[in-house]
Design a protein around this motif. Structure first.
Motif, PDB file in Angstrom:
ATOM      1  N   ARG A   6       0.838  -1.195   0.000  1.00 61.14           N
ATOM      2  CA  ARG A   6       0.000   0.000   0.000  1.00 61.14           C
ATOM      3  C   ARG A   6       0.877   1.251   0.000  1.00 61.14           C
ATOM      4  N   HIS A   7       0.528   2.212  -0.856  1.00 60.01           N
ATOM      5  CA  HIS A   7       1.279   3.457  -0.976  1.00 60.01           C
ATOM      6  C   HIS A   7       0.370   4.635  -0.650  1.00 60.01           C
ATOM      7  N   ASP A   8       0.982   5.720  -0.196  1.00 66.94           N
ATOM      8  CA  ASP A   8       0.243   6.966   0.094  1.00 66.94           C
ATOM      9  C   ASP A   8      -0.961   6.708   0.992  1.00 66.94           C
ATOM     10  N   VAL A   9      -0.739   5.993   2.078  1.00 67.74           N
ATOM     11  CA  VAL A   9      -1.828   5.667   3.006  1.00 67.74           C
ATOM     12  C   VAL A   9      -2.269   6.939   3.723  1.00 67.74           C
ATOM     13  N   ASN A  10      -3.562   7.194   3.691  1.00 70.38           N
ATOM     14  CA  ASN A  10      -4.146   8.358   4.356  1.00 70.38           C
ATOM     15  C   ASN A  10      -4.955   7.861   5.552  1.00 70.38           C
ATOM     16  N   GLU A  11      -4.380   7.988   6.732  1.00 66.18           N
ATOM     17  CA  GLU A  11      -5.043   7.507   7.956  1.00 66.18           C
ATOM     18  C   GLU A  11      -6.293   8.325   8.291  1.00 66.18           C
ATOM     19  N   TYR A  15      -7.853   5.515   3.429  1.00 64.71           N
ATOM     20  CA  TYR A  15      -7.676   4.942   2.097  1.00 64.71           C
ATOM     21  C   TYR A  15      -6.208   4.965   1.715  1.00 64.71           C
ATOM     22  N   SER A  16      -5.879   4.165   0.701  1.00 69.06           N
ATOM     23  CA  SER A  16      -4.535   4.168   0.121  1.00 69.06           C
ATOM     24  C   SER A  16      -4.606   4.832  -1.239  1.00 69.06           C
ATOM     25  N   VAL A  19      -2.395   0.831  -4.571  1.00 69.46           N
ATOM     26  CA  VAL A  19      -2.057  -0.457  -3.971  1.00 69.46           C
ATOM     27  C   VAL A  19      -1.524  -1.389  -5.052  1.00 69.46           C
TER      28      VAL A  19
END
Length: 123
Positions: A6-11, A15-16, A19
């Motif tokens: 997963r890349h650029d995960v936004n907590e 969302y990612s 992926v």
């Protein structure tokens, strides 16, 4: 490639950005040039997608499926003009729907969002 990355995960929004899963890359919420014309936003969304794909050694020619969300479905001819220029005959399968975006910019804000699937060819 094995597994899921997963890349650029936004907590905050859960969302990612994209992926990697096996030979596929799934891209979400590609946008750009928000507040600009529909054509500028389409170019910006494709630039955003392209920049993410470059991080994993891929490009727009590797995109096999796009889901396009438009504020105004009558902008499809503009989208098709942009796609002809950017994909140069290597068109992905696509679904295009009209939606109201829950976005701070209101009618002058977000007009285009693209989600995509890219395929990593085996060497």
């Amino acid at each position: 490639m094995d597994g899921i990355v997963r890349h650029d995960v936004n907590e905050e929004y859960a969302y990612s950005g994209f992926v990697e899963a096996g030979d596929f890359v799934f891209l979400s919420f590609c946008v750009g040039n928000v507040g600009g014309t529909v054509e500028e936003q389409m170019e910006g969304a494709l630039n955003d997608m392209s920049n993410r794909l470059k991080q994993v050694g891929l490009g727009l020619a590797d995109v096999v499926k796009l889901d396009i969300l438009l504020r105004d479905v009558w902008d499809i001819p503009v989208m098709e003009t942009v796609f002809k220029r950017r994909f140069q005959g290597k068109y992905p399968a696509r679904k295009t729907i009209s939606t109201e975006f829950a976005h701070v910019g209101g009618p002058d804000g977000l007009k285009v969002q693209m989600d995509g699937v890219a395929y990593r060819p085996r060497a």
